[in-house]
Design a protein around this motif. Structure first.
Motif, PDB file in Angstrom:
ATOM      1  N   HIS A 559       0.819  -1.203   0.000  1.00 10.88           N
ATOM      2  CA  HIS A 559       0.000   0.000   0.000  1.00 10.88           C
ATOM      3  C   HIS A 559       0.861   1.264   0.000  1.00 10.88           C
ATOM      4  N   ARG A 561       3.040   2.126   2.210  1.00 11.82           N
ATOM      5  CA  ARG A 561       3.238   2.640   3.568  1.00 11.82           C
ATOM      6  C   ARG A 561       4.629   2.270   4.064  1.00 11.82           C
ATOM      7  N   TYR A 568       3.987   7.553   4.030  1.00 12.31           N
ATOM      8  CA  TYR A 568       4.036   6.772   2.795  1.00 12.31           C
ATOM      9  C   TYR A 568       5.250   7.222   1.981  1.00 12.31           C
ATOM     10  N   ARG A 601      -4.227   8.330  -3.040  1.00 15.30           N
ATOM     11  CA  ARG A 601      -5.540   7.743  -2.740  1.00 15.30           C
ATOM     12  C   ARG A 601      -5.512   7.017  -1.400  1.00 15.30           C
ATOM     13  N   ASN A 602      -4.433   6.291  -1.147  1.00 13.82           N
ATOM     14  CA  ASN A 602      -4.349   5.551   0.117  1.00 13.82           C
ATOM     15  C   ASN A 602      -4.200   6.484   1.313  1.00 13.82           C
ATOM     16  N   GLY A 607      -7.129   2.522   0.599  1.00 10.99           N
ATOM     17  CA  GLY A 607      -6.702   1.168   0.943  1.00 10.99           C
ATOM     18  C   GLY A 607      -6.452   0.274  -0.258  1.00 10.99           C
ATOM     19  N   SER A 608      -5.947   0.845  -1.369  1.00  9.95           N
ATOM     20  CA  SER A 608      -5.721   0.085  -2.602  1.00  9.95           C
ATOM     21  C   SER A 608      -4.266  -0.364  -2.701  1.00  9.95           C
ATOM     22  N   TYR A 610      -0.775  -1.358  -4.494  1.00  7.51           N
ATOM     23  CA  TYR A 610      -0.133  -0.935  -5.740  1.00  7.51           C
ATOM     24  C   TYR A 610       0.186  -2.176  -6.553  1.00  7.51           C
TER      25      TYR A 610
END
Length: 705
Positions: A559, A561, A568, A601-602, A607-608, A610
C-alpha cells in the motif's frame, strides 16, 4: 480516584487536570509528551493500569473526513481495547453537540470524525458517558487566528450556544467521578449515557467574534475590521443544528466570560493587552500552540516532482476538501520529466508550460484548488513521525495528518564539479541552462552512455549541436541491449555525427567560456559545456534520519506505507513489492506517476494495493522503444526480430525477452513495437508461475506488427 486524562495538554485537558487535582484525585496526564500516544496505542497500557476512569478529550484540527474518521476510530478503538484489558470502571468521551447528525456533519470532515468516534464508543460494550458540548467561547479566537487575512476575516455561518471551556471541564470531571462510583457499586456495566451542555445565549460565530473585538480590542491576537460569514458547512449547521434540544444550560454568559479577560489599568494609568485564554491549534492532539506552527495540513507531501503532482490528484479522487501542503526544494513547479530530455528538444511547438503537471493559480501561490498549496524552493530538514511533523530548513514546524515522501533521486557526481557549464542533468533549471549553452554549432561533451546520456546525445545532435559522447566501452547500451542491437544503435549514433570516445571521467575544469574534460587515460576534451549522466541515488537521508527502514530506497509495503504510522513513500525513492518481479525500486516516469496516484488515494483512505509493474520508454533518433522489467544482458535473451528482404534479422523492429535461470521472463524490450506493454506484463506474470523450458518458444508471444 485515579483518573487518566487523554489530551491532557490541550485546552480542555489542561482545565480537567487542574480541576480534578483540586478535588483531590490522582490524575495521569496522558499525552505524547508523557509517552502516551492513543493513535498508535503506545503507553496506553501503562497509563491505564489501576485507573478508575479514563477521559478522552483528544482533538485534531482537520477538514478531511477520511483523515478524521481514521484518527478518531483508531484512537477510540485503542482506548477501549486497553480499558477493557485494564478493567477501567468508566470511560468519558468529550464530543460535540450535533456532530453525529448526518445533516450537520455531511460537509465538515472533522464532525464526521467525531460521529465515528461516538459510534466506536457506543458499540464498545463498555460503560461510557458521551459529553455533547456546544462550541466553547475559546474557539472563536482560534477561528479568527486561522481565517483573518489583513483587515478581513471570513467565518463559516454557525449558529451556536457557546459555553465556557471551564464549565465543560467541570461537568466532565463530575461525570467521570459520579459514573465511576456507580460502576464500582455494580451499576451501568455496559450502559451508554449522554449528557449535553450549552451556554445560555445563542449567536453566530461572527456575532460572537465582533462582540469580543468590541470589548477586548482583539480576539486571538486579531482585530479584523470586517468579519464576513459564508455558509461553508451547509444549512443545518447555519440554522441551529449545533444547539441541542435538551442540555444542561450553563450560566456563564459571553459578557461574564469576557469580564475575566478585560484589559486592566496598568500602574502607569494606561492599559495592557487582554490576556486571553486562546485554545491551541492541536493537529496531533498534543496542544501545539499556533505561534509554534507554520501551518498544519491534513496531507503533507515532501518533494514536488511527478510523484507529488500525481499524489495530489490521488488525494483529490478520494477527498475533495482536505488540506494539502507540498514542500519541494526545487523552485520549479512539477513537470513531466521525460519532456526535459525528449519532447522539448525535438518538438518545436513544445513548451515548459505545456509540460507542467499542475494547473490553476500561479504555482508559487497555489495549485489545482484552494485547499492545496505548493511551497516551492522550500527544503525540509527533518521528519518526526512520532509528532506528525516536519521541520523546514529555517527551523519552523509543519504538522500533518498523513505524509508522503516523494523526495526522488539526485544525480551521482564525479570528479567534475557541477557549475554553470557542467550540468548533472535532472531539473527544469538544468534544461534552461543547457538550452542557453547548446546553440547550433556549440560543442557539448556528454558523459555517460546509459539511459539519460544516450537520450541527451541524440536530442542535442538533432538540435545541430556537436556532441562528443564519453562512454566506458562500446558498443553503446550493452548492459541493456543484445550485442547485435547495441552495434546497430552505436552505428546510428556515429552516422548522425556523434563522436564516441571510450574512457572514464577523471576530472576537469570549468572555464568562463567552456569546459576541459579529462579522462583517466589522459585524454582531454575541450567543449562549450558538459552534460553528465552517470546514474542517480535515491534521496533517503530524511527518511533514514527519521528512523525509517532504508535499503536502496525507502522500504514500503504493497500500500506504499513505510514502517512509520501515516507515512508513505512513492516514486524514485520507494523500494516496493512489485507483484510480478518482487522487491525493487524503479526510477522512471511511469513509476512516479502510478505510485504517486495510488499513494495519494491511500493517504485519503482508499486502501488500494499498488499492483502496477511500471514500464519505461525512450527515443534514440528514429528508433524508439518501450520496456517492462529488467533489461539486463546478464539474463538469457531470446530475440524475436522482423526479417528483412535478404532473410536476415531486421533490427528496426523486434521483441527481446530476458529470462532468469529458472525460465521466468524478467523483462521485455519492445523495439519499435507499440501498444504491447500489457502483453509484456502478461508474459512476465505467466512465466513466473509456469517457467518456460524451451526459451525459443517465447517467439511470437508478442506480435511485431
Amino acid at each position: 480516584m485515579r483518573i487518566v486524562v487523554l489530551g491532557a495538554s490541550g485546552t480542555l485537558g489542561t482545565l480537567l487536570v487542574s480541576r480534578l487535582r483540586a478535588d483531590g484525585h490522582e490524575v495521569v496526564e496522558a499525552s505524547r509528551s508523557t509517552g502516551v500516544d492513543a493513535y498508535t496505542g503506545t503507553g496506553l497500557r501503562e497509563a491505564f493500569a489501576g485507573a478508575d476512569a479514563v477521559i478522552d478529550s483528544l482533538s485534531k484540527v482537520m477538514l478531511s473526513a477520511a483523515t478524521a474518521i481514521e484518527f478518531f476510530t483508531t484512537t477510540a478503538g485503542n482506548i477501549c481495547s486497553e480499558a477493557r484489558r485494564a478493567g477501567v470502571g468508566h470511560l468519558v468521551c468529550v464530543s460535540i453537540a450535533g456532530a453525529a447528525d448526518g445533516e450537520v456533519n455531511r460537509r465538515y470532515g472533522y464532525y464526521r470524525g467525531k460521529a465515528a468516534q461516538e459510534h466506536a464508543y457506543r458499540t464498545s460494550g463498555l460503560p461510557v458517558t458521551l459529553i455533547h458540548s456546544t462550541q466553547w467561547f475559546e474557539l472563536v479566537p482560534l477561528m479568527l487566528q486561522m481565517t483573518t487575512l489583513g483587515p478581513v476575516a471570513v467565518l463559516p455561518t454557525m449558529r451556536m450556544a457557546p459555553v465556557a471551556a471551564e464549565s465543560v471541564a467541570q461537568l466532565v470531571a463530575q461525570e467521570a467521578v459520579r459514573t465511576s462510583k456507580e460502576a464500582e457499586l455494580g451499576g451501568r456495566e455496559s450502559a451508554v449515557r449522554t449528557v449535553a451542555i450549552r451556554g445560555p445565549e445563542t449567536a453566530t460565530a461572527a456575532e460572537v467574534a465582533r462582540r469580543m473585538i468590541d470589548v477586548l480590542g482583539s480576539a486571538g491576537g486579531k482585530a479584523p475590521q470586517r468579519i464576513l460569514e459564508v455558509p461553508l458547512f451547509g444549512r443545518a449547521m447555519a440554522g441551529g443544528g449545533l444547539i441541542p434540544d435538551a442540555a444542561v444550560v450553563d450560566g456563564v454568559t459571553l459578557e461574564e466570560w469576557m469580564d475575566r479577560r478585560r484589559p486592566e489599568p496598568s500602574d502607569q494609568g494606561g492599559s495592557v493587552e487582554a490576556q486571553e485564554s486562546v485554545p491551541s491549534l492541536d493537529p496531533s492532539a498534543e496542544g501545539l500552540h499556533t505561534e509554534e506552527v507554520l501551518e498544519a495540513y491534513d496531507y503533507v507531501i515532501v518533494g514536488a516532482g511527478m510523484a507529488a503532482a500525481k499524489a495530489v490528484e490521488g488525494i483529490r479522487a478520494e477527498d475533495g476538501t482536505g488540506s494539502i501542503g507540498v514542500f519541494g526544494a526545487d523552485p520549479a513547479a512539477p513537470v513531466y520529466r521525460p519532456d526535459l530530455s525528449k519532447t522539448l528538444w525535438v518538438d518545436p511547438e513544445a513548451t515548459l508550460q505545456g509540460s507542467l503537471m499542475v494547473s490553476g493559480p500561479p504555482v508559487l501561490e497555489g495549485a489545482p484548488d484552494e485547499n492545496t498549496r505548493f511551497h516551492l524552493g522550500t527544503a525540509v530538514a527533518a521528519l518526526t513521525p512520532d509528532e506528525h511533523s516536519i521541520t523546514l530548513a529555517g527551523g519552523r514546524s509543519v504538522r500533518y495528518g498523513r505524509l508522503l515522501l516523494a523526495t526522488g533521486a539526485e544525480p551521482r557526481t564525479t570528479g567534475l564539479e557541477p557549475g554553470e557549464r557542467v550540468i548533472y542533468y535532472r531539473t527544469v533549471e538544468d534544461y534552461r541552462r543547457l538550452r542557453e549553452l547548446a546553440t547550433p554549432g556549440a560543442h557539448v561533451v556528454v558523459v555517460g552512455g546509459g539511459y539519460i546520456g544516450s537520450e541527451m546525445a541524440a536530442a542535442l545532435t538533432q538540435n545541430r549541436v556537436r556532441v562528443t559522447l564519453v562512454v566506458t566501452g562500446e558498443p553503446l547500451l550493452t548492459q541493456m541491449f543484445p550485442a547485435a542491437l547495441a552495434r546497430t544503435v552505436t552505428q546510428e549514433f556515429r552516422d548522425r555525427g556523434v563522436e564516441i570516445v571510450s574512457g572514464r571521467l577523471a576530472g576537469g575544469v570549468e572555464r568562463a567560456d567552456g569546459v576541459d574534460v579529462r579522462l583517466e587515460d589522459g585524454t582531454r576534451i575541450a567543449a562549450d559545456a558538459a552534460v553528465v549522466g552517470v546514474g542517480v541515488e535515491p534521496r533517503t537521508e530524511l527518511a533514514q534520519a527519521a528512523g525509517l527502514a532504508v535499503e536502496d530506497g525507502v522500504l514500503v509495503d504493497e500500500h506504499l506505507r513505510t514502517g512509520a504510522h501515516s507515512v508513505y513513500a512513492a516514486g524514485d525513492v520507494a523500494r516496493y513489492p512489485d507483484r510480478l518481479l518482487g522487491i525493487r525500486r524503479v526510477e522512471h516516469a511511469a513509476a512516479a506517476e502510478t505510485m504517486g496516484k495510488i499513494a495519494g488515494r491511500n493517504m485519503a483512505g482508499a486502501g488500494s494495493p499498488y499492483r502496477t509493474t511500471p514500464f519505461f520508454w525512450s527515443d534514440l533518433f528514429d528508433y524508439g522503444y518501450e520496456a517492462v522489467g529488467e533489461l539486463d544482458t546478464r539474463h538469457t535473451m531470446v530475440e524475436d526480430w522482423a526479417v528483412g528482404e535478404d532473410g536476415e534479422p531486421d533490427h528496426s523492429t523486434g521483441v527481446v525477452y530476458y529470462l532468469n535461470h529458472l525460465g521466468a521472463v524478467r523483462g521485455v524490450l519492445l523495439w519499435n513495437v507499440w501498444d504491447s506493454v500489457k502483453l509484456a506484463r502478461e508474459v512476465i506474470g505467466r512465466t513466473a508461475e509456469e517457467p518456460v523450458t524451451e526459451p525459443e518458444s517465447l517467439k511470437g508471444s508478442i506480435p511485431l506488427g
